[in-house]
Design a protein around this motif. Sequence first.
Motif, PDB file in Angstrom:
ATOM      1  N   ARG A  28       2.656   9.646 -32.681  1.00  0.00           N
ATOM      2  CA  ARG A  28       3.440  10.458 -33.615  1.00  0.00           C
ATOM      3  C   ARG A  28       2.737  10.505 -34.973  1.00  0.00           C
ATOM      4  NH1 ARG A  28       8.366   7.980 -33.125  1.00  0.00           N
ATOM      5  NH2 ARG A  28       8.014   6.825 -35.027  1.00  0.00           N
ATOM      6  N   TRP A  29       2.223   9.341 -35.433  1.00  0.00           N
ATOM      7  CA  TRP A  29       1.493   9.296 -36.702  1.00  0.00           C
ATOM      8  C   TRP A  29       0.194  10.096 -36.600  1.00  0.00           C
ATOM      9  CZ3 TRP A  29       2.075   8.724 -41.585  1.00  0.00           C
ATOM     10  CH2 TRP A  29       0.973   8.498 -42.402  1.00  0.00           C
ATOM     11  N   PHE A  30      -0.527   9.949 -35.482  1.00  0.00           N
ATOM     12  CA  PHE A  30      -1.761  10.705 -35.289  1.00  0.00           C
ATOM     13  C   PHE A  30      -1.476  12.207 -35.382  1.00  0.00           C
ATOM     14  CE2 PHE A  30      -4.447  13.244 -32.541  1.00  0.00           C
ATOM     15  CZ  PHE A  30      -5.692  12.963 -33.054  1.00  0.00           C
ATOM     16  N   GLY A  31      -0.442  12.681 -34.713  1.00  0.00           N
ATOM     17  CA  GLY A  31      -0.098  14.097 -34.741  1.00  0.00           C
ATOM     18  C   GLY A  31       0.243  14.561 -36.149  1.00  0.00           C
ATOM     19  N   HIS A  32       0.984  13.737 -36.874  1.00  0.00           N
ATOM     20  CA  HIS A  32       1.349  14.073 -38.254  1.00  0.00           C
ATOM     21  C   HIS A  32       0.099  14.261 -39.115  1.00  0.00           C
ATOM     22  CE1 HIS A  32       3.394  13.847 -42.113  1.00  0.00           C
ATOM     23  NE2 HIS A  32       2.592  12.856 -42.451  1.00  0.00           N
ATOM     24  N   MET A  91      -4.039   8.749 -25.585  1.00  0.00           N
ATOM     25  CA  MET A  91      -4.092  10.170 -25.247  1.00  0.00           C
ATOM     26  C   MET A  91      -4.610  10.378 -23.821  1.00  0.00           C
ATOM     27  SD  MET A  91      -5.017  12.268 -28.718  1.00  0.00           S
ATOM     28  CE  MET A  91      -6.477  11.391 -29.183  1.00  0.00           C
ATOM     29  N   ARG A  92      -5.587   9.572 -23.394  1.00  0.00           N
ATOM     30  CA  ARG A  92      -6.071   9.679 -22.018  1.00  0.00           C
ATOM     31  C   ARG A  92      -4.963   9.347 -21.026  1.00  0.00           C
ATOM     32  NH1 ARG A  92     -10.611   7.276 -24.063  1.00  0.00           N
ATOM     33  NH2 ARG A  92      -9.989   5.231 -23.285  1.00  0.00           N
ATOM     34  N   GLU A  93      -4.182   8.294 -21.311  1.00  0.00           N
ATOM     35  CA  GLU A  93      -3.096   7.900 -20.414  1.00  0.00           C
ATOM     36  C   GLU A  93      -2.041   9.001 -20.285  1.00  0.00           C
ATOM     37  OE1 GLU A  93      -1.480   4.211 -21.797  1.00  0.00           O
ATOM     38  OE2 GLU A  93      -3.311   3.097 -21.348  1.00  0.00           O
ATOM     39  N   LEU A  94      -1.774   9.700 -21.373  1.00  0.00           N
ATOM     40  CA  LEU A  94      -0.756  10.753 -21.362  1.00  0.00           C
ATOM     41  C   LEU A  94      -1.336  12.130 -21.068  1.00  0.00           C
ATOM     42  CD1 LEU A  94       1.478   9.665 -24.372  1.00  0.00           C
ATOM     43  CD2 LEU A  94       1.870   9.290 -21.927  1.00  0.00           C
ATOM     44  N   TRP A 124       3.738  18.539 -28.599  1.00  0.00           N
ATOM     45  CA  TRP A 124       3.252  17.177 -28.831  1.00  0.00           C
ATOM     46  C   TRP A 124       4.403  16.179 -28.718  1.00  0.00           C
ATOM     47  CZ3 TRP A 124      -1.306  14.986 -28.787  1.00  0.00           C
ATOM     48  CH2 TRP A 124      -1.506  13.744 -29.381  1.00  0.00           C
ATOM     49  N   ARG A 125       5.508  16.491 -29.342  1.00  0.00           N
ATOM     50  CA  ARG A 125       6.664  15.590 -29.322  1.00  0.00           C
ATOM     51  C   ARG A 125       7.172  15.377 -27.898  1.00  0.00           C
ATOM     52  NH1 ARG A 125      11.146  17.038 -33.415  1.00  0.00           N
ATOM     53  NH2 ARG A 125       9.645  16.136 -34.825  1.00  0.00           N
ATOM     54  N   LEU A 126       7.209  16.441 -27.110  1.00  0.00           N
ATOM     55  CA  LEU A 126       7.667  16.310 -25.723  1.00  0.00           C
ATOM     56  C   LEU A 126       6.729  15.443 -24.889  1.00  0.00           C
ATOM     57  CD1 LEU A 126       8.889  19.915 -24.864  1.00  0.00           C
ATOM     58  CD2 LEU A 126      10.286  17.838 -25.030  1.00  0.00           C
ATOM     59  N   ARG A 127       5.431  15.590 -25.116  1.00  0.00           N
ATOM     60  CA  ARG A 127       4.448  14.857 -24.305  1.00  0.00           C
ATOM     61  C   ARG A 127       4.359  13.379 -24.654  1.00  0.00           C
ATOM     62  NH1 ARG A 127       0.762  17.387 -21.018  1.00  0.00           N
ATOM     63  NH2 ARG A 127       0.596  15.235 -20.331  1.00  0.00           N
ATOM     64  N   ILE A 128       4.539  13.019 -25.941  1.00  0.00           N
ATOM     65  CA  ILE A 128       4.360  11.625 -26.326  1.00  0.00           C
ATOM     66  C   ILE A 128       5.660  10.831 -26.295  1.00  0.00           C
ATOM     67  CG2 ILE A 128       2.404  12.218 -27.781  1.00  0.00           C
ATOM     68  CD1 ILE A 128       4.236  11.613 -30.220  1.00  0.00           C
ATOM     69  N   ARG A 129       6.771  11.489 -26.135  1.00  0.00           N
ATOM     70  CA  ARG A 129       8.079  10.828 -26.199  1.00  0.00           C
ATOM     71  C   ARG A 129       8.230   9.826 -25.056  1.00  0.00           C
ATOM     72  NH1 ARG A 129      13.851  12.923 -27.326  1.00  0.00           N
ATOM     73  NH2 ARG A 129      14.544  11.034 -28.393  1.00  0.00           N
ATOM     74  N   THR A 130       8.749   8.657 -25.387  1.00  0.00           N
ATOM     75  CA  THR A 130       9.020   7.618 -24.410  1.00  0.00           C
ATOM     76  C   THR A 130      10.431   7.829 -23.871  1.00  0.00           C
ATOM     77  OG1 THR A 130       7.594   6.057 -25.543  1.00  0.00           O
ATOM     78  CG2 THR A 130       9.221   5.139 -24.043  1.00  0.00           C
TER      79      THR A 130
END
Length: 101
Positions: A30-34, A73-76, A89-95
């Motif tokens: 989330r921080w990286f995307g920001h 990022m590789r894992e996701l 981005w938010r949809l893909r990284i959300r736990t």
Amino acid sequence: MSMLSMKSEDIRKELGVGSIKSKARESRLRWFGHVHRREQESKLRQVMDMEVPGRRPRGRPRGRWCDLVDQDMRELRVVPEDADDRDFWRLRIRTAEPSLG
């Protein structure tokens, strides 16, 4: 079953929270995307893209934040350019929360 004999996964499921590892990954990405969405001239962006000159000390290299983000990022299966689309981005990284899913 007493709380002392329960597994961590069972406790997290009962409380409705994700694992600490996946929540930490979500926070990093989330921080990286920001930062990635900021202007290229931004000081924050410049620091993130900076290469530090010089030699590293002998021995095993210390873990770097950017290497951990690359691994996340590789894992996701996402790439940095995906961060430009905030909603995607938010949809893909959300736990996923166990109580919600």
